[in-house]
Enzyme design. Structure first.
Site, PDB file in Angstrom:
ATOM      1  CE1 TYR A 150      42.300  72.759  46.031  1.00 41.48           C
ATOM      2  CE2 TYR A 150      42.670  70.408  46.581  1.00 41.48           C
ATOM      3  CZ  TYR A 150      41.952  71.659  45.979  1.00 41.48           C
ATOM      4  OH  TYR A 150      41.021  70.956  45.065  1.00 41.48           O
ATOM      5  CE1 TYR A 160      46.514  69.026  46.511  1.00 42.38           C
ATOM      6  CE2 TYR A 160      46.411  68.534  48.910  1.00 42.38           C
ATOM      7  CZ  TYR A 160      46.728  69.338  47.846  1.00 42.38           C
ATOM      8  OH  TYR A 160      47.357  70.622  48.011  1.00 42.38           O
TER       9      TYR A 160
END
Ligand code: NAI
Length: 273
Positions: A150, A160
């Site tokens: 990602y 995240y």
């Protein structure tokens, strides 16, 4: 649509948990393109039993392996070689888990024992898989390995959390092992950097709905769906991409190169009549 792009090829798919999983869709796409498969996941995930539906659909055995356990990985490759009557042509690494995210720890307060596990499961596991295959000479010449990543590896997405560091490490392992395996056996290793996608792992990220909506607005083509990611994996496993290696490939509808979009501007400041 099937063009038999993977006819005669044999592959191991890590990480199909349920039908939302990117690995699940990739297994279906590889099967439709003529590949023979072995499915694998952590024993705890297999206990859910969902994977048996996929196994039936793609006519593949399921072999349990905790990706942080070298004995499990050795057994997985041994059994796959028996199943395939030879080596493996492709591997999908579709694995991610963050203990600190799961337990609600902020990035500035990481528990380092959990962090070690996160990095092992989500990043160094690629090294473990490749090393096992390397020592057993289990991947065929011109084989292809893909791991999913990602864009938080390059840019900050605060929620995240530690997975950003895990993805940066994963991408680095793909490059470093990609060099070694390329020289040794023309095996290519790449990462695909996928749009946010509604899966079990994806939905674990705090504020995921806003996150996915923002990415949708920022991407000229919109967020890339899991099915399209599966197709991209097929292309990387096929002979049409034999000289692509050590790359981090964005599969994100153009998100990574968009500074700002009209849709985002309009959502912050609607145009006046
Ligand atoms: P998922 O939750 O369906 O798949 C994650 C898989 O990792 C599960 O099958 C789980 O059982 C497996 N796993 C966890 N610990 C393991 C262990 N110790 N040994 C073996 N397997 C283990 O979610 P998804 O989204 O399909 O995730 C696949 C990959 O895609 C992950 O690397 C994820 O970070 C990546 N990705 C996901 C995005 C998203 O928004 N969903 C965006 C970009 C990348």
């Amino acid at each position: 649509m099937s063009n038999n792009l993977l006819a005669g090829k044999k592959g191991i798919i890590f990480g199909a948990l349920d039908e939302k999983s990117i690995a699940w869709k990739t297994a279906l796409a590889c099967h439709a393109q003529g590949a023979q498969l072995v499915l694998t996941n952590a024993p705890v995930a297999l206990r859910m039993g969902e994977i048996n539906k996929l196994a039936e659909a793609v006519q593949a055995p399921v072999i349990g392996a905790d990706v942080t356990n070298m004995d499990d990985l050795k057994k997985l490759f041994e059994e796959s070689q028996k199943q395939f009557n030879g080596g493996v042509d492709f591997v999908l690494h579709s694995i991610g888990m963050s203990l600190n995210v799961r337990k609600g720890k902020h990035y500035t307060e990481l528990d380092y024992e959990w962090n070690k596990k996160t990095l092992d499961i989500s990043a160094m596991s690629l090294h473990r898989v490749l090393r096992t295959a390397w020592e057993m000479d289990a991947i065929n010449e011109w084989g292809s390995v893909v791991a999913l990543t990602y864009i938080a590896a390059q840019r900050v997405f605060p929620d995240y959390n530690e997975m950003a560091d895990a993805k940066a490490l994963l991408e680095s392992v793909a490059r470093s092992f990609g060099y070694q395996y390329g020289v040794k056996k023309k095996v290519r290793i790449n990462t695909i950097s996928q749009s946010p996608t509604r899966t079990t792992a994806g939905s674990g990220v705090k504020g995921f709905d806003a996150f996915i909506d923002y990415a949708e607005k920022m991407s000229p083509l919109g967020n890339a769906p899991a099915e399209a990611c599966a197709d991209y994996c097929v292309s990387l496993f096929s002979d049409l991409t034999r000289y692509v290696t050590m790359q981090n490939l964005f599969h994100d509808g153009g998100f990574s190169l968009t500074g700002v979009s009209e849709a985002v501007i309009n959502s912050i400041m609607p145009p006046s009549e």
